[in-house]
Every structure is written in structure tokens, then in C-alpha cells.
Scaffold this motif. Structure first.
Motif, PDB file in Angstrom:
ATOM      1  N   SER A 276       3.203   6.575   1.148  1.00  0.00           N
ATOM      2  CA  SER A 276       4.366   7.082   1.890  1.00  0.00           C
ATOM      3  C   SER A 276       4.892   6.069   2.898  1.00  0.00           C
ATOM      4  CB  SER A 276       4.001   8.368   2.631  1.00  0.00           C
ATOM      5  OG  SER A 276       3.122   8.086   3.715  1.00  0.00           O
TER       6      SER A 276
ATOM      7  N   HIS B  90       0.190  20.756  -1.493  1.00  0.00           N
ATOM      8  CA  HIS B  90       1.562  20.387  -1.812  1.00  0.00           C
ATOM      9  C   HIS B  90       2.063  19.370  -0.799  1.00  0.00           C
ATOM     10  CE1 HIS B  90       2.738  23.948  -4.540  1.00  0.00           C
ATOM     11  NE2 HIS B  90       1.428  24.006  -4.356  1.00  0.00           N
TER      12      HIS B  90
ATOM     13  N   ARG C  60       5.789  16.806   0.365  1.00  0.00           N
ATOM     14  CA  ARG C  60       7.191  16.396   0.214  1.00  0.00           C
ATOM     15  C   ARG C  60       7.355  15.071   0.953  1.00  0.00           C
ATOM     16  NH1 ARG C  60       7.139  20.331  -2.550  1.00  0.00           N
ATOM     17  NH2 ARG C  60       8.737  21.927  -2.886  1.00  0.00           N
TER      18      ARG C  60
ATOM     19  N   PRO D  86       7.771   8.169  -1.808  1.00  0.00           N
ATOM     20  CA  PRO D  86       6.682   7.220  -2.092  1.00  0.00           C
ATOM     21  C   PRO D  86       7.161   5.772  -2.026  1.00  0.00           C
ATOM     22  CG  PRO D  86       7.504   8.114  -4.146  1.00  0.00           C
ATOM     23  CD  PRO D  86       8.281   8.794  -3.050  1.00  0.00           C
TER      24      PRO D  86
ATOM     25  N   GLU E  35       9.967  13.247  -3.107  1.00  0.00           N
ATOM     26  CA  GLU E  35       9.322  13.904  -4.235  1.00  0.00           C
ATOM     27  C   GLU E  35       8.597  15.160  -3.795  1.00  0.00           C
ATOM     28  OE1 GLU E  35       8.322   9.993  -7.015  1.00  0.00           O
ATOM     29  OE2 GLU E  35       6.677  11.179  -6.176  1.00  0.00           O
TER      30      GLU E  35
ATOM     31  N   ARG F 222       5.275  17.041  -4.575  1.00  0.00           N
ATOM     32  CA  ARG F 222       3.996  16.661  -5.175  1.00  0.00           C
ATOM     33  C   ARG F 222       2.988  17.800  -5.066  1.00  0.00           C
ATOM     34  NH1 ARG F 222       2.028  10.717  -5.136  1.00  0.00           N
ATOM     35  NH2 ARG F 222       3.933   9.581  -5.634  1.00  0.00           N
TER      36      ARG F 222
ATOM     37  N   GLN G 193      -1.260  18.423  -5.814  1.00  0.00           N
ATOM     38  CA  GLN G 193      -2.539  17.823  -6.193  1.00  0.00           C
ATOM     39  C   GLN G 193      -3.271  18.712  -7.196  1.00  0.00           C
ATOM     40  OE1 GLN G 193      -0.874  15.457  -4.448  1.00  0.00           O
ATOM     41  NE2 GLN G 193      -2.912  14.528  -4.475  1.00  0.00           N
TER      42      GLN G 193
ATOM     43  N   THR H 220      -3.002  13.415  -7.459  1.00  0.00           N
ATOM     44  CA  THR H 220      -1.689  14.007  -7.681  1.00  0.00           C
ATOM     45  C   THR H 220      -1.535  14.392  -9.146  1.00  0.00           C
ATOM     46  OG1 THR H 220      -0.730  12.674  -5.907  1.00  0.00           O
ATOM     47  CG2 THR H 220       0.803  13.677  -7.477  1.00  0.00           C
TER      48      THR H 220
ATOM     49  N   ARG I 188       1.132  16.623 -10.267  1.00  0.00           N
ATOM     50  CA  ARG I 188       2.535  16.796 -10.631  1.00  0.00           C
ATOM     51  C   ARG I 188       3.416  16.213  -9.536  1.00  0.00           C
ATOM     52  NH1 ARG I 188       6.170  21.193  -9.943  1.00  0.00           N
ATOM     53  NH2 ARG I 188       4.494  22.471  -9.093  1.00  0.00           N
ATOM     54  N   ARG I 189       4.458  15.484  -9.937  1.00  0.00           N
ATOM     55  CA  ARG I 189       5.403  14.916  -8.973  1.00  0.00           C
ATOM     56  C   ARG I 189       6.797  14.996  -9.570  1.00  0.00           C
ATOM     57  NH1 ARG I 189       3.959   8.500  -8.863  1.00  0.00           N
ATOM     58  NH2 ARG I 189       5.997   8.445  -7.843  1.00  0.00           N
TER      59      ARG I 189
END
Length: 485
Positions: A89, A307, A309, A312, A321, A323, A325, A343, A345-346
Motif C-alpha cells: 500500500s 477485508h 480497501r 496497491p 481495490e 480485497r 483475505q 489475499t 480476492r481483489r
């Protein structure tokens, strides 16, 4: 001991969360691109401890009851993932840290200290940053709480839920009313002015009188922050099966509304500010961390199922994004050990999707959405251009449920009580307006206030992190953090 590596508070130019990114519509353009190229700035950090000693009858959070926890391995993975995601980030300063679950008070103070040390080593963590830990009364004895304070925790959120033993048994809670009372008293001694309690209402068979009496008792015990949650029957839980099977009664909707209104009246009379749908604070004791969710600021989620936000930047990204985990702890640990983070899903959020979240979350707060805040995410399409034209929002303003004036967009108390039913209409209007040619972004000044003078309030539904709202096309993913206890 206190977390090592903490640096004294310093004057840091904190940029607003990274917005903008790919996508058409009036929100895209030079100003939006400039926002994406700006400094990464700040973010809140959520840390999920997924383990509990037992599963409550109403709970469907991402939590696990296991015979034994390899805390050394879990600690190492939490530390590594925190470092990795902070690096990706490129956040300069962490505004707050929240340990949720699960039951994070089952973690040892040295695990909490290790995570805070990792955060302070990877980004600036101001000495006064809010660090909250969720605790169960059954794992919140004075020595343990003192250990958490020494580790760097400076705020507690205690899952009291009820001060009635029969209600606690119905909920499958591990503690008694006496244990809850003792835990809150101990917490208030160690964290004066910074102890929050959670309470549930709308239990099967619960009467208006019993709820009011229980809340009156809670007001004798509580500190300066109270969170009220309407019990939601979730598929797959023991309590839902009992209610849907006819063994327990379903609370009528009008009773639930009356319980919420009664609670609000009692808390406001006791000096509490109703600053978010489910949250009340007095003496300025608002939750800094949860405000970052409702203001649609960046946040990083660490731990199984957490979760986030954020943009990246460290991977060359320039758009925020959403995201999530990996949910299951063992699978999450394997991924962290192999690649530094888990992670699963992104999804890159378009400017419109970010605006939908700004709208759905911001209207939950009594401050609503200011013109300045909206303009950061939508520099070419103002609040006035979206909601000041004929349409659903105008109708809601005329009915006294919504206010649009020089301060921004917000709900009246009457509107906040109906927020869940208002949001789909407002999201549809935003989506339609987004598809039209851009209009000048000139905020309106001096519009007439709503019937309550324009003070925003909330609806009785929600969760710790903000919940979901779905419009014509729905929001991009879940905006919750994964917090639970």
C-alpha cells in the motif's frame, strides 16, 4: 511491555485515501487521475483473530473453534502479512488499529505487541493512535487486560450483548451477567473513557419493557461508548433454526422499530451523541477506526477473512481495490508463509463504485457526506448535480427524510430510521446521473434544512464496519472489515 518501534507523533501531511482509477463517467478525468497519483497517505488497519472457545447460537462470523491454536505460527503470519500489505500500500501513516474476531482477547498480549511493533516498523504509528481490542467478558480479567494495555492497546470493545442471564443463555454466550459487569468495571479502571460495550436487541421473546430495563441497567455500567445491534437471524445458526422451526417467536417489525427508538431516546437523554446508525458516544469518545470505514477512507485488512480497501502502489496499482483475505486459518497461513500475504480476492473499484460506497457509508453518520469529501471522489460531478435535480432525492427531501444544503448530503432522523429502504433509490439516481454528460461541480449554498434542522441520524440495521447497501447494480463487494465479536 509497550510495543517497540513506536515513534512520537509528528506533523505528517496526510493525503486523502487514493481514489479514482479506470472507468468512464464524469468522475474520471484529470483531477481524478491526479488524485490517483498523489501520495499514498494514511490508512486504518484491521487485524482478525479468528478463534473462539465456542460458537454463539446467533453467530455466522468467520470464526473457528479448535482444540488448540498454534499461536506462535499465527502470530508470525499476522506480523508478516501486516508488513507485506503495508509495503504494497505504501501507506505513510496508520491512523488506527483494530483487533477483531473471533475473540482477540484469547490471543496473548505478546501477539498483540508483536503486530503493533510490525506496524510501527513498516509505517508511522503515532503515539496517540487509537488501538482497539475486542474482548469477551470471559477472557477479560484484570491481569489480562493490563497485559493488553502494556502491549499498546488503548481502547476496549467488550461484547456484553446482554446483562440478563436468561438472554445470555439464549444467545449461547460463554459469560454471565455478573462476569460482564465485572469485566466492564475492570476495563473502565484500566481504560477510563475508552471502553465500549456492545448490546443486542430484538431477541426472540424479548419485550419492549425488558429491553428498556436492560438498557437502563447498562447505562449504570457503561463508559462513554455504546454500540447497539439488532439481532439478525443468519442461515446456518442454531438460533435461526429454532426461530424458523417455530420453537421461538419472531420479533415483530414494529416492536423492533420501537426498541430502537426507545434506545436512541434513552441514550440521547443520557448525554450520548448518536453519531452512526448503531453507535453512540459522549464526551467525544467516537470510534476513530470505525469512522474511517464510514468516511470511505483506506483500510488494510490483515488475518483470515479480513477485508480491505486500498491502492496497491507497491505493485504498480493506481486504483483502489477491494480485497478479501483467505477465510480458513490454516489455508491462510500456508499462503502467507509462501507469498507473504493471503489475499484471496481483489477487485479494482471504478470511480462509480467508490462513489456508491461513499454514499452508502456516509449516510450512516450524523455528519453525512460533505461537498468537499464527495468532491475528492467525484471532482466533475457534484452532490448538487446528482441529488439536487428532480428525482428520488428531491422527493425524499420534500418528505423530510433527506437534506442537501451547504453542508452536504445527510439524512434527517426520520430518514435515518428508514435508511435501508432509501439507499436503493439514491444509488439508482447516482447510477443514472453518472451515465449522463458531466455537469459543473458547484455545491449549492443555503438550501433549506430538513424538519429536524438537518441533523443526520441512522437506521437500526448495520454492523461494526458499515454493512452493505444494494442499488440498481449493487455495490462492488462487501464493505465490512470482517470484525465479529
Amino acid at each position: 511491555m509497550a510495543a517497540r518501534g513506536w515513534r512520537p507523533a509528528a506533523a505528517i501531511a496526510a493525503a486523502r485515501p487514493g481514489g479514482g482509477g479506470p472507468g468512464g463517467g464524469p468522475g474520471a478525468g484529470p483531477a481524478s487521475e491526479a488524485a490517483s497519483r498523489s501520495a499514498p497517505g494514511t490508512a486504518a488497519l484491521y487485524v482478525h483473530w479468528p478463534y473462539c472457545r465456542k460458537r454463539c447460537s446467533y453467530c455466522n462470523f468467520n470464526k473457528y473453534v479448535v482444540p488448540a491454536v498454534d499461536e506462535v505460527a499465527v502470530r508470525a503470519c499476522l506480523v508478516r502479512e501486516a508488513r507485506t500489505l503495508l509495503r504494497l500500500s505504501q501507506v505513510q501513516s496508520v491512523t488506527s488499529v483494530f483487533f477483531g474476531g473471533g475473540t482477540p482477547s484469547l490471543a496473548s498480549p505478546c501477539t498483540i505487541a508483536a503486530v503493533l511493533e510490525a506496524v510501527a516498523g513498516a509505517a508511522h504509528l503515532p503515539a496517540g493512535a487509537e488501538v482497539t481490542l475486542e474482548a469477551n467478558p470471559s477472557s477479560a480479567g484484570t491481569p489480562r487486560l493490563a497485559g493488553f494495555r502494556a502491549a499498546g492497546v488503548n481502547r476496549l470493545s467488550i461484547g456484553v450483548q446482554s446483562l440478563d442471564d436468561a438472554e445470555l443463555r439464549l444467545l449461547g454466550r460463554e459469560h454471565t451477567a455478573a462476569e460482564a459487569w465485572g469485566a466492564v468495571e475492570a476495563a473502565r479502571r484500566l481504560f477510563p473513557g475508552r471502553t465500549s460495550i456492545d448490546l443486542l436487541f430484538g431477541l426472540p421473546g424479548q419485550s419492549q419493557g425488558a429491553w428498556a430495563q436492560g438498557l437502563e441497567t447498562a447505562l449504570e455500567l457503561c463508559d462513554n461508548h455504546v454500540s447497539l445491534y439488532q439481532l439478525t437471524l443468519e442461515r446456518g445458526t442454531a438460533l435461526a433454526a429454532q426461530v424458523w422451526g417455530g420453537a421461538l417467536p419472531t420479533p415483530p417489525q414494529d416492536l423492533l422499530a420501537n426498541m430502537y427508538q426507545t434506545a436512541r431516546a434513552m441514550l440521547v437523554a443520557a448525554g450520548f451523541r448518536h453519531y452512526e446508525v448503531s453507535n453512540f458516544a459522549r464526551k467525544g469518545a467516537l470510534s476513530t477506526h470505525n469512522l474511517s470505514y464510514w468516511r470511505a477512507e483506506q483500510y488494510i485488512g490483515v488475518g483470515p477473512g479480513a477485508h480491505g480497501r486500498f491502492v496497491p502502489w507497491g505493485e504498480g496499482g493506481c486504483s483502489r481495490e477491494a480485497r478479501v483475505q483467505t477465510l480458513e486459518p490454516d489455508a491462510w497461513m500456508r499462503e502467507v508463509q509462501s507469498q507473504g500475504h493471503g489475499t484471496r480476492r481483489r477487485v479494482a473499484l471504478s470511480p462509480l463504485e467508490q462513489l456508491e460506497e461513499v454514499l452508502a457509508l456516509g449516510l450512516r453518520t450524523d455528519e453525512g457526506i460533505t461537498h468537499e469529501h464527495w468532491g475528492h471522489f467525484s471532482p466533475h460531478l457534484s452532490l448538487e448535480a446528482v441529488f439536487g435535480v428532480p428525482g428520488e432525492a428531491k422527493d425524499l427531501q420534500q418528505q423530510g427524510w433527506l437534506v442537501l444544503d451547504g453542508g452536504g448530503l445527510r439524512c434527517t432522523w426520520e430518514g435515518l430510521a428508514l435508511l435501508d429502504s432509501l439507499l436503493p433509490e439514491l444509488l439508482c439516481q447516482l447510477q443514472r446521473r453518472w451515465a449522463l454528460p458531466a455537469a459543473p461541480a458547484h455545491p449549492r449554498q443555503g438550501a433549506a434544512p430538513g424538519r429536524d434542522g438537518g441533523a443526520p441520524r441512522r437506521s437500526p440495521t448495520g454492523d461494526r464496519a458499515g454493512g452493505e447497501a444494494v442499488g440498481c447494480a449493487g455495490l462492488a463487494g462487501d464493505v465490512s472489515s470482517g470484525s465479529g465479536e
